[in-house]
Design a protein around this motif. Structure first.
Motif, PDB file in Angstrom:
ATOM      1  N   GLY A  10       0.785  -1.240   0.000  1.00 19.11           N
ATOM      2  CA  GLY A  10       0.000   0.000   0.000  1.00 19.11           C
ATOM      3  C   GLY A  10       0.815   1.288   0.000  1.00 19.11           C
ATOM      4  N   CYS A  11       2.083   1.249  -0.420  1.00 24.66           N
ATOM      5  CA  CYS A  11       2.932   2.445  -0.247  1.00 24.66           C
ATOM      6  C   CYS A  11       2.593   3.576  -1.219  1.00 24.66           C
ATOM      7  CB  CYS A  11       4.420   2.092  -0.330  1.00 24.66           C
ATOM      8  SG  CYS A  11       5.029   1.898  -2.014  1.00 24.66           S
ATOM      9  N   ALA A  12       1.963   3.260  -2.359  1.00 24.83           N
ATOM     10  CA  ALA A  12       1.643   4.322  -3.327  1.00 24.83           C
ATOM     11  C   ALA A  12       0.608   5.265  -2.714  1.00 24.83           C
ATOM     12  CB  ALA A  12       1.121   3.710  -4.622  1.00 24.83           C
ATOM     13  N   ASP A  13       0.676   6.542  -3.123  1.00 25.42           N
ATOM     14  CA  ASP A  13      -0.157   7.556  -2.463  1.00 25.42           C
ATOM     15  C   ASP A  13      -0.435   8.699  -3.427  1.00 25.42           C
ATOM     16  OD1 ASP A  13      -1.207   9.359  -0.300  1.00 25.42           O
ATOM     17  OD2 ASP A  13      -0.295   7.874   1.028  1.00 25.42           O
ATOM     18  N   GLU A  14      -0.871   9.818  -2.876  1.00 22.94           N
ATOM     19  CA  GLU A  14      -1.207  11.014  -3.661  1.00 22.94           C
ATOM     20  C   GLU A  14      -0.277  12.143  -3.251  1.00 22.94           C
ATOM     21  OE1 GLU A  14      -5.075  11.783  -2.096  1.00 22.94           O
ATOM     22  OE2 GLU A  14      -6.061  10.317  -3.428  1.00 22.94           O
ATOM     23  N   PRO A  15      -0.207  13.205  -4.086  1.00 19.65           N
ATOM     24  CA  PRO A  15       0.533  14.398  -3.636  1.00 19.65           C
ATOM     25  C   PRO A  15      -0.122  14.948  -2.363  1.00 19.65           C
ATOM     26  CG  PRO A  15       0.002  14.535  -5.975  1.00 19.65           C
ATOM     27  CD  PRO A  15      -0.755  13.358  -5.431  1.00 19.65           C
ATOM     28  N   ILE A  16       0.705  15.339  -1.402  1.00 14.97           N
ATOM     29  CA  ILE A  16       0.180  15.748  -0.096  1.00 14.97           C
ATOM     30  C   ILE A  16       0.644  17.167   0.222  1.00 14.97           C
ATOM     31  CG2 ILE A  16       0.353  15.255   2.390  1.00 14.97           C
ATOM     32  CD1 ILE A  16       0.535  12.248   1.489  1.00 14.97           C
ATOM     33  N   ARG A  17      -0.312  18.002   0.622  1.00 17.48           N
ATOM     34  CA  ARG A  17      -0.006  19.415   0.839  1.00 17.48           C
ATOM     35  C   ARG A  17       1.097  19.601   1.878  1.00 17.48           C
ATOM     36  NH1 ARG A  17      -4.692  22.095   2.956  1.00 17.48           N
ATOM     37  NH2 ARG A  17      -5.796  21.242   1.173  1.00 17.48           N
ATOM     38  N   GLU A  18       0.980  18.841   3.002  1.00 18.29           N
ATOM     39  CA  GLU A  18       2.003  18.976   4.056  1.00 18.29           C
ATOM     40  C   GLU A  18       3.409  18.640   3.557  1.00 18.29           C
ATOM     41  OE1 GLU A  18      -1.046  16.484   5.928  1.00 18.29           O
ATOM     42  OE2 GLU A  18       0.368  16.575   7.622  1.00 18.29           O
ATOM     43  N   GLY A  20       4.489  19.604   0.617  1.00 14.77           N
ATOM     44  CA  GLY A  20       4.749  20.504  -0.503  1.00 14.77           C
ATOM     45  C   GLY A  20       4.331  19.886  -1.830  1.00 14.77           C
ATOM     46  N   GLY A  21       3.250  19.099  -1.784  1.00  8.89           N
ATOM     47  CA  GLY A  21       2.745  18.510  -3.024  1.00  8.89           C
ATOM     48  C   GLY A  21       3.463  17.235  -3.434  1.00  8.89           C
ATOM     49  N   ARG A  22       4.358  16.745  -2.569  1.00 10.25           N
ATOM     50  CA  ARG A  22       5.033  15.481  -2.885  1.00 10.25           C
ATOM     51  C   ARG A  22       4.247  14.312  -2.289  1.00 10.25           C
ATOM     52  NH1 ARG A  22      10.709  16.288  -0.303  1.00 10.25           N
ATOM     53  NH2 ARG A  22       9.299  17.139   1.264  1.00 10.25           N
ATOM     54  N   THR A  23       4.530  13.114  -2.769  1.00  8.75           N
ATOM     55  CA  THR A  23       3.947  11.898  -2.195  1.00  8.75           C
ATOM     56  C   THR A  23       4.935  11.344  -1.161  1.00  8.75           C
ATOM     57  OG1 THR A  23       5.033  10.419  -3.746  1.00  8.75           O
ATOM     58  CG2 THR A  23       2.927  11.375  -4.456  1.00  8.75           C
ATOM     59  N   PRO A  24       4.504  10.402  -0.312  1.00  7.49           N
ATOM     60  CA  PRO A  24       5.454   9.788   0.634  1.00  7.49           C
ATOM     61  C   PRO A  24       6.656   9.161  -0.081  1.00  7.49           C
ATOM     62  CG  PRO A  24       3.210   9.269   1.295  1.00  7.49           C
ATOM     63  CD  PRO A  24       3.105   9.973  -0.032  1.00  7.49           C
ATOM     64  N   LEU A  25       6.427   8.513  -1.233  1.00 10.14           N
ATOM     65  CA  LEU A  25       7.554   7.921  -1.975  1.00 10.14           C
ATOM     66  C   LEU A  25       8.546   8.990  -2.426  1.00 10.14           C
ATOM     67  CD1 LEU A  25       6.235   5.131  -4.408  1.00 10.14           C
ATOM     68  CD2 LEU A  25       8.157   4.929  -2.823  1.00 10.14           C
ATOM     69  N   GLU A  26       8.030  10.178  -2.772  1.00 12.10           N
ATOM     70  CA  GLU A  26       8.927  11.264  -3.186  1.00 12.10           C
ATOM     71  C   GLU A  26       9.634  11.883  -1.990  1.00 12.10           C
ATOM     72  OE1 GLU A  26       5.752  13.412  -5.541  1.00 12.10           O
ATOM     73  OE2 GLU A  26       7.507  13.874  -6.763  1.00 12.10           O
ATOM     74  N   ALA A  27       8.918  11.958  -0.868  1.00 11.43           N
ATOM     75  CA  ALA A  27       9.464  12.654   0.299  1.00 11.43           C
ATOM     76  C   ALA A  27      10.449  11.793   1.090  1.00 11.43           C
ATOM     77  CB  ALA A  27       8.322  13.107   1.208  1.00 11.43           C
ATOM     78  N   ALA A  28      10.279  10.479   1.038  1.00  7.58           N
ATOM     79  CA  ALA A  28      11.139   9.596   1.837  1.00  7.58           C
ATOM     80  C   ALA A  28      12.580   9.646   1.309  1.00  7.58           C
ATOM     81  CB  ALA A  28      10.608   8.162   1.772  1.00  7.58           C
ATOM     82  N   TRP A  29      13.540   9.577   2.203  1.00  6.30           N
ATOM     83  CA  TRP A  29      14.964   9.551   1.862  1.00  6.30           C
ATOM     84  C   TRP A  29      15.332   8.112   1.545  1.00  6.30           C
ATOM     85  CZ3 TRP A  29      19.026  11.769   0.075  1.00  6.30           C
ATOM     86  CH2 TRP A  29      20.326  11.357   0.419  1.00  6.30           C
ATOM     87  N   MET A  30      15.481   7.800   0.246  1.00 10.53           N
ATOM     88  CA  MET A  30      15.715   6.416  -0.181  1.00 10.53           C
ATOM     89  C   MET A  30      16.873   6.363  -1.181  1.00 10.53           C
ATOM     90  SD  MET A  30      11.709   5.221  -0.644  1.00 10.53           S
ATOM     91  CE  MET A  30      11.960   3.456  -0.517  1.00 10.53           C
ATOM     92  N   PRO A  31      18.089   6.606  -0.690  1.00  8.42           N
ATOM     93  CA  PRO A  31      19.238   6.678  -1.610  1.00  8.42           C
ATOM     94  C   PRO A  31      19.519   5.363  -2.339  1.00  8.42           C
ATOM     95  CG  PRO A  31      19.953   6.708   0.701  1.00  8.42           C
ATOM     96  CD  PRO A  31      18.466   6.857   0.707  1.00  8.42           C
ATOM     97  N   ASN A  32      19.280   4.239  -1.687  1.00 10.21           N
ATOM     98  CA  ASN A  32      19.564   2.956  -2.343  1.00 10.21           C
ATOM     99  C   ASN A  32      18.587   2.683  -3.485  1.00 10.21           C
ATOM    100  OD1 ASN A  32      21.838   1.976  -0.711  1.00 10.21           O
ATOM    101  ND2 ASN A  32      20.335   2.040   0.963  1.00 10.21           N
ATOM    102  N   VAL A  33      17.306   2.993  -3.235  1.00  5.34           N
ATOM    103  CA  VAL A  33      16.305   2.827  -4.291  1.00  5.34           C
ATOM    104  C   VAL A  33      16.601   3.801  -5.431  1.00  5.34           C
ATOM    105  CG1 VAL A  33      13.850   3.104  -4.859  1.00  5.34           C
ATOM    106  CG2 VAL A  33      14.515   1.936  -2.750  1.00  5.34           C
TER     107      VAL A  33
END
Ligand SMILES: [Zn+2]
Length: 382
Positions: A10-18, A20-33
């Protein structure tokens, strides 16, 4: 060649105002991915066909490489398989929740006060003793989640999942088999009320006959292993003949044993598995709780505690390929699953892909492929 499938539930999501319009996947720090994405292929997959419920059973069936439109018969038979039950052709499995229905007919708790598995097993044993017959049997599962096996013609009914009725008037089953279901649920009150817990009766739903899934090895020619804390996903592994690894501290919650799951996969691959599926539930739970912070933390835990060390271990085993894909979206705004297509990442250690960023935005303009085709792409059979 070794293959790994990573399922952040269930990790996919929507852009979120809090954010700055990013999704959790965009906001998370995931250097290996990010490193894998730069050399891999990003795409979008429809893991949940439109006409089926947006459940983990359907989504994971797709990811395992089986078309749910063809193989999905209901969620109960998959959970029955996880409990080691094998249904005969003339039988149907029902999910049997212990639930709390108020005097006024309101569904007060679809989980019947969350009994322990041990307490619940006593109730289920009493139900079997009082109401079980040659044809109808009760089987204890985990906490409030149990199974009833009944004759095949009991399947012909429309049943409402109890979690869709929370704080609402109950909706009883309809259809030709409804009177038999009603009779069993009504009769359960007397038995269940004899116990101290908060449950008041059983609730039957999610029925289906045993899905006719060919084994994974037969289908893809590879020996596969699986690690998960979720019965539904484990059941799919059992039904397709995967070796299901048990990991201590795999809780299905935020505190799950990420390292243990990773090491089980590494060990399984070293011991001869060609492919390993790692499923982690935490991101889905965070979605249901509307907990943005935990959702991001779950993704960062994947990156740091699973993906990074796993890639290193895989490099030591020879060439390898990896698929990262969730089984559906669970947006924190909605707190429930959706049918939206989800982003996937396909990485090969020996072939460079077109590269990109692994998130909803990075996949937004990619064509949508059926989820069950990803397995063939991963194992190079297309
Ligand atoms: Zn799921």
């Amino acid at each position: 060649m070794k293959y790994v499938v990573c399922v952040p539930d269930g990790c996919a999501d929507e852009p979120i105002r809090e954010l700055g319009g990013r999704t959790p996947l965009e906001a998370a720090w995931m250097p290996n991915v990010a490193k894998l994405a730069m050399r891999g292929d990003i795409g979008r997959a429809q893991v949940i066909p439109d006409h089926l419920p947006a459940g983990s059973d359907v989504g994971n069936m797709s990811i395992f490489g089986y078309d749910p439109a063809r193989y999905h018969t209901g969620r109960a038979p998959i959970e029955a398989a996880a409990l080691g039950l094998k249904l005969q052709r003339d039988q149907v499995a029902y999910r049997c929740n212990l639930v709390t229905v108020g005097e006024d007919g309101t569904m007060l708790d679809f989980a019947g006060g969350h009994p322990s598995s041990q307490d619940a097993a006593e109730v289920i044993a009493a139900l079997q003793a009082e109401l079980g017959t040659d044809e109808v049997s009760f089987h204890p599962g985990v906490q409030y989640r149990h199974i009833v096996v009944a004759p095949a013609d009991w399947a012909d009914a429309e049943c409402t999942p109890p979690h869709d009725l929370s704080d609402k008037p109950v909706v009883w089953p309809t259809g030709p088999a409804a009177p038999r279901l009603q009779e069993l649920m009504d009769a359960s009150r007397k038995v269940v009320s004899g116990f101290a817990g908060k449950a008041s009766q059983v609730w039957l739903w999610g029925q289906g006959h045993q899905p006719d899934m060919p084994s994974f090895q037969e289908t893809y020619g590879l020996r596969a292993g699986l690690v998960t804390a979720v019965d539904l996903v484990r059941g799919l592994g059992v039904l397709t003949g995967m070796a299901v690894a048990e990991v201590e501290g795999a809780t299905g919650w935020y505190d799950t044993n990420y390292e243990g799951k990773r090491d089980a996969a590494i060990q399984g691959l070293r011991d001869g598995a060609d492919l390993f599926v790692i499923h982690v539930e935490a991101s889905d739970e965070a979605g249901h709780a509307g907990d943005l912070d935990q959702k991001i933390k779950a993704l960062e835990a994947w990156d740091e505690r699973i993906i990074g060390p796993l890639c290193e271990a895989l490099d030591g085993m020879g060439p390898w390929r990896m698929l990262i894909v969730p089984d559906h979206a669970t947006p924190v705004r909605l707190k429930t699953h959706t049918h939206d297509p989800v982003p996937y990442l396909l990485y090969c250690s020996t072939e460079r892909g077109s590269g990109g960023e692994y998130d909803e935005r990075g996949a937004a303009f990619e064509p949508i492929v059926p989820g069950h085709e990803l397995m063939r792409r991963l194992v190079h059979q297309v």
